[in-house]
Scaffold this active site. Structure first.
Site, PDB file in Angstrom:
ATOM      1  N   MET A   7       0.835  -1.205   0.000  1.00  0.00           N
ATOM      2  CA  MET A   7       0.000   0.000   0.000  1.00  0.00           C
ATOM      3  C   MET A   7       0.868   1.253   0.000  1.00  0.00           C
ATOM      4  SD  MET A   7      -3.559  -0.627   2.004  1.00  0.00           S
ATOM      5  CE  MET A   7      -2.962  -0.390   3.657  1.00  0.00           C
ATOM      6  N   ASN A  48       4.077   3.889   1.042  1.00  0.00           N
ATOM      7  CA  ASN A  48       4.720   4.379   2.263  1.00  0.00           C
ATOM      8  C   ASN A  48       5.791   3.379   2.699  1.00  0.00           C
ATOM      9  OD1 ASN A  48       5.129   6.256   4.329  1.00  0.00           O
ATOM     10  ND2 ASN A  48       3.696   5.247   5.693  1.00  0.00           N
ATOM     11  N   HIS A  79       9.725  -3.415   3.530  1.00  0.00           N
ATOM     12  CA  HIS A  79       9.185  -3.647   2.186  1.00  0.00           C
ATOM     13  C   HIS A  79      10.312  -3.936   1.195  1.00  0.00           C
ATOM     14  CE1 HIS A  79       5.906  -0.992   3.878  1.00  0.00           C
ATOM     15  NE2 HIS A  79       5.194  -1.971   3.373  1.00  0.00           N
ATOM     16  N   LYS A 131       6.038 -11.551   7.049  1.00  0.00           N
ATOM     17  CA  LYS A 131       5.524 -12.282   8.203  1.00  0.00           C
ATOM     18  C   LYS A 131       5.070 -11.362   9.325  1.00  0.00           C
ATOM     19  CE  LYS A 131       8.004 -16.679   7.767  1.00  0.00           C
ATOM     20  NZ  LYS A 131       8.890 -17.632   8.480  1.00  0.00           N
ATOM     21  N   ASP A 141       2.811  -9.141   9.246  1.00  0.00           N
ATOM     22  CA  ASP A 141       1.350  -9.246   9.203  1.00  0.00           C
ATOM     23  C   ASP A 141       0.997 -10.733   9.101  1.00  0.00           C
ATOM     24  OD1 ASP A 141       0.445  -6.390   9.124  1.00  0.00           O
ATOM     25  OD2 ASP A 141       1.755  -6.378   7.370  1.00  0.00           O
ATOM     26  N   LEU A 151      10.006  -3.154  12.027  1.00  0.00           N
ATOM     27  CA  LEU A 151       9.839  -1.958  11.206  1.00  0.00           C
ATOM     28  C   LEU A 151       8.397  -1.852  10.740  1.00  0.00           C
ATOM     29  CD1 LEU A 151      13.044  -1.793   8.992  1.00  0.00           C
ATOM     30  CD2 LEU A 151      12.661  -0.956  11.320  1.00  0.00           C
ATOM     31  N   SER A 152       7.853  -0.649  10.814  1.00  0.00           N
ATOM     32  CA  SER A 152       6.473  -0.391  10.441  1.00  0.00           C
ATOM     33  C   SER A 152       6.312   1.079  10.127  1.00  0.00           C
ATOM     34  CB  SER A 152       5.520  -0.773  11.590  1.00  0.00           C
ATOM     35  OG  SER A 152       4.208  -0.313  11.345  1.00  0.00           O
ATOM     36  N   SER A 153       5.431   1.376   9.188  1.00  0.00           N
ATOM     37  CA  SER A 153       5.126   2.774   8.896  1.00  0.00           C
ATOM     38  C   SER A 153       4.590   3.480  10.134  1.00  0.00           C
ATOM     39  CB  SER A 153       4.107   2.857   7.764  1.00  0.00           C
ATOM     40  OG  SER A 153       4.609   2.237   6.597  1.00  0.00           O
TER      41      SER A 153
END
Length: 278
Positions: free
Chosen positions: A26, A28, A33, A144, A146, A180-182
């Site tokens: 999606m 960002n 990613h 993984k 999510d 790591l995450s937005s």
């Protein structure tokens, strides 16, 4: 890197491109990613990424319009990562008419993340199946982090007999263990220092289970209590079977500890896989 928004243009560009590996996003994008793109590069001849903020998977209390959109920066990162084609449809490209036909996952859609995000997995499964039909890859890569999403999509692909191999990418973490995450960008400095606790409590559960502790309910409750005692607002901590995310059954040594908890404004999720001898 080629960029296409129209389905017909993408399909034409993919003609004769050999083994296609697909990584839906999606946008960002962050280093997690990009690690998936790098993994995809080694799995086939042509890497296709997509960027599409999917309205169908947003609940009524989740602000679709405020989701970060960083298209130019994302394109630069994908090009550097060696992505061959980017599919970046508009809503009218992907949903030229109301999407009345949707994929309805089984009861797991209402558990864990699904309990707190009603309708989320129906939206995810629907858009991913549609993207699969458009791109027609031989392989698709999902992170993984999510974990429930990966499980839902892997089982959907198997049960619908789609000729696609689903590959899970390992969670990319900061040096202190934070996945790591937005969403991490919304943490205050103090919250960022506290955030690695989420991974630590899950690692503690994994260590206890590997050491022979079978009182999973007690482990779950203790982990949630530790988080909440340090300012978190925990939605769930759960130990489940990896394959279907149901309660562990005797003889199944493939488990996963999962958690979702809010720290200030951001809601963080994480998981740790557990393998035990049975």
């Amino acid at each position: 890197m080629q960029i296409h928004s129209a389905i017909s243009d993408l399909r034409a560009a993919l003609s004769g491109k050999g083994r296609v590996v697909f990584v839906p996003t999606m946008g960002n994008l962050h280093a997690g990613h990009i690690a998936l793109m790098t993994q995809a590069r080694a799995l086939g001849d042509t890497v296709v990424a997509s960027i599409f903020v999917n309205r169908l998977q947003f609940g009524p209390n989740e602000d679709f319009d405020k989701y970060p959109r960083t298209f130019a920066d994302d394109c630069e990162k994908l090009a550097v990562a060696g992505v061959d084609l980017l599919f970046a449809p508009t809503e009218s490209d992907l949903y030229p008419e109301p999407q009345q036909y949707q994929v309805d996952p089984p009861e797991i859609k209402n558990q864990l993340e699904g309990e707190f995000r009603p309708g989320h997995f129906r939206g995810v499964a629907t858009v991913v199946l549609k993207l699969f039909n458009i791109v027609q890859p031989q392989v698709a890569v999902f992170g993984k982090k999510d974990y429930q999403q990966l499980m839902v999509l892997r089982n959907m692909t198997r049960q619908l007999a789609l000729p696609i191999e689903i590959v899970g990418g390992e969670t990319v973490r900061a040096a202190d263990g934070l996945a790591l995450s937005s969403r991490n960008a919304y943490l205050t400095p103090a919250e960022r220092r506290e955030a690695p606790r989420l991974n630590r409590v899950l690692q503690a559960i994994a260590d206890a289970v590997r050491a022979g502790n079978t009182n999973l309910s007690q482990l779950e409750q203790a982990a949630a209590a530790e988080l909440d005692a340090h300012g978190w607002k925990t939605d769930y901590v759960a130990v489940r079977q990896q394959g279907d995310l149901q309660a562990p059954q005797a003889g199944n040594g493939e488990l996963v500890a999962l958690a979702a908890s809010r720290l200030g404004t951001p809601r963080l999720i994480d998981n740790v896989e557990i393998r035990v001898n049975v």
